[in-house]
Motif scaffolding. Sequence first.
Motif, PDB file in Angstrom:
ATOM      1  N   ASN A  59      -1.560   3.785  -0.368  1.00 16.21           N
ATOM      2  CA  ASN A  59      -0.114   3.561  -0.393  1.00 16.21           C
ATOM      3  C   ASN A  59       0.321   2.484  -1.372  1.00 16.21           C
ATOM      4  OD1 ASN A  59       2.455   4.323   0.465  1.00 16.21           O
ATOM      5  ND2 ASN A  59       2.520   2.801   2.094  1.00 16.21           N
ATOM      6  N   PHE A  60      -0.606   1.893  -2.108  1.00 16.71           N
ATOM      7  CA  PHE A  60      -0.188   0.991  -3.181  1.00 16.71           C
ATOM      8  C   PHE A  60      -1.144   1.098  -4.355  1.00 16.71           C
ATOM      9  CE2 PHE A  60      -3.320  -1.944  -1.376  1.00 16.71           C
ATOM     10  CZ  PHE A  60      -3.780  -2.656  -2.481  1.00 16.71           C
ATOM     11  N   THR A  61      -0.627   0.820  -5.541  1.00 12.98           N
ATOM     12  CA  THR A  61      -1.431   0.818  -6.760  1.00 12.98           C
ATOM     13  C   THR A  61      -1.136  -0.443  -7.553  1.00 12.98           C
ATOM     14  OG1 THR A  61       0.246   2.018  -8.040  1.00 12.98           O
ATOM     15  CG2 THR A  61      -1.429   3.344  -6.897  1.00 12.98           C
ATOM     16  N   ALA A 201       7.747  -4.557  -0.356  1.00 10.87           N
ATOM     17  CA  ALA A 201       7.409  -3.736   0.809  1.00 10.87           C
ATOM     18  C   ALA A 201       5.913  -3.816   1.091  1.00 10.87           C
ATOM     19  CB  ALA A 201       7.814  -2.291   0.573  1.00 10.87           C
ATOM     20  N   VAL A 202       5.569  -4.184   2.306  1.00 14.24           N
ATOM     21  CA  VAL A 202       4.179  -4.151   2.768  1.00 14.24           C
ATOM     22  C   VAL A 202       4.106  -3.074   3.845  1.00 14.24           C
ATOM     23  CG1 VAL A 202       2.314  -5.403   3.888  1.00 14.24           C
ATOM     24  CG2 VAL A 202       3.777  -6.571   2.231  1.00 14.24           C
ATOM     25  N   ALA A 203       3.616  -1.903   3.449  1.00 18.11           N
ATOM     26  CA  ALA A 203       3.568  -0.751   4.354  1.00 18.11           C
ATOM     27  C   ALA A 203       2.125  -0.369   4.623  1.00 18.11           C
ATOM     28  CB  ALA A 203       4.349   0.419   3.766  1.00 18.11           C
ATOM     29  N   VAL A 219      -2.775  -7.372  -2.303  1.00 20.45           N
ATOM     30  CA  VAL A 219      -1.391  -7.536  -2.763  1.00 20.45           C
ATOM     31  C   VAL A 219      -1.031  -9.015  -2.759  1.00 20.45           C
ATOM     32  CG1 VAL A 219       1.026  -7.069  -2.227  1.00 20.45           C
ATOM     33  CG2 VAL A 219      -0.663  -5.225  -2.051  1.00 20.45           C
ATOM     34  N   LEU A 220      -1.355  -9.709  -1.672  1.00 21.06           N
ATOM     35  CA  LEU A 220      -1.095 -11.141  -1.644  1.00 21.06           C
ATOM     36  C   LEU A 220      -1.971 -11.860  -2.661  1.00 21.06           C
ATOM     37  CD1 LEU A 220       0.530 -13.387  -0.267  1.00 21.06           C
ATOM     38  CD2 LEU A 220      -1.407 -13.730   1.274  1.00 21.06           C
ATOM     39  N   ASP A 225      -2.216 -15.368  -7.200  1.00 20.79           N
ATOM     40  CA  ASP A 225      -3.247 -15.627  -8.200  1.00 20.79           C
ATOM     41  C   ASP A 225      -4.588 -15.943  -7.543  1.00 20.79           C
ATOM     42  OD1 ASP A 225      -4.276 -15.802 -10.774  1.00 20.79           O
ATOM     43  OD2 ASP A 225      -3.795 -17.931 -11.004  1.00 20.79           O
ATOM     44  N   THR A 226      -4.906 -15.206  -6.502  1.00 22.58           N
ATOM     45  CA  THR A 226      -6.196 -15.367  -5.823  1.00 22.58           C
ATOM     46  C   THR A 226      -6.912 -14.019  -5.736  1.00 22.58           C
ATOM     47  OG1 THR A 226      -5.096 -15.135  -3.671  1.00 22.58           O
ATOM     48  CG2 THR A 226      -5.488 -17.382  -4.468  1.00 22.58           C
TER      49      THR A 226
END
Length: 396
Positions: A59-61, A201-203, A219-220, A225-226
């Motif tokens: 669900n994310f790229t 959005a965090v889904a 994502v975080l 920057d980690t």
Amino acid sequence: MTARGRLRSLLALLGITALILTGCGTTSDDPGRPRTCVDDYSAGTDYFPDKATVDYAQNFTLDYHPNYVVLTVRQPFPGGSPESYALVRCGTPAPELTGDLAGAQTIEVPVQTVYSGSTTQLPWFTELGVLDALTGAADTSMISNQQVRDRVSEGKVTEYATGATVDTERVLAARPDVVLTDGTENGAYPVLRRAGIPVVAVADWLESSPLAIAEWIKVLGVLTDTSAKAEEVFSGIAERYNDLAAKARGAAVTDLLYGADFQGTWTVPGADSSSGRLITDAGGRWPWSDRAGNSVQLSFEEVVDRAGDVPIWLVSDNQWTSIADVLKVDPRYRNLAAVSSGQVWNANLAMGPTGGNDFFESGSARPDLVLADTVAILHPELLPDHEFVYYRRLAR
């Protein structure tokens, strides 16, 4: 060296902090993390040398460019259209966004201050060592993590929403670098976006496997920057999870019942759910595992009729600590074989001081720990010395 770079060098020689030139970094009075900005931008330089790979999540790229990353969430909330965000390295020029990216939010990274929309995101901050970036939490009453609770008590984390109501004025006054959603759409989000506050959005909960959900820590990682740390943390989780799943595959399948009746409806996992995938990976099998979808809604009678003889029952009720508690809620539970044999396990071992259940907080971020508990319940011979993290066997 650019004029800005030369001026920075001169100011540094004079002992003067030049943070005001770009708005990057923090002073001693600023909340959040210090921001590392580019002093001397050079076109074509790769400003994201640590790149995250997405191996499980669907669900994310992440699409990397020299000085920015395009984060795309395919379904930001159920039925929602894809949303993209240009995460631009602080101190470098924002790209011209055209085509599919026209209108995408632009966010300078690394971010210093984050408002989190769900307790399931909180473990990311501690795992990545960026807890100081957490300055807002939607509802602080259900937080289990003591480190986060301490920050709330110290006034370093602000509560900005209760239930589905976002205190828009409070968020506008604080102006965090980014607000993370809980995977739903809220009427306050467009207001915040128009005011220049990015909303990402965090889904993760729409993913169909435990490791896919856990991979959202990346994502975080990009935002703060980690990414290198996020890769390290997630790789360890995935390795432990997959090793346990391989061990469980060598054991005989154990039947179990999952969930409980709530106001006349008993919800069990569907074949496409992340919880169903975890049960399968633990060497378990549940009735209705052949039903497509994320969940199956049943009546109490349907469950007893088909699953009354199932030997093990897994629940996640915050209140139950004994079989007596179960029967007090509904005497009909006595018709379940697991109740008669005392094989009822509740995921409420790790409770916070104000009622928050860590199973619902850190469990999604640490599926390796949830899987280990589940394997130990279904196949105790595989993990004879296991110390439970989330599940407890109800007292008889």
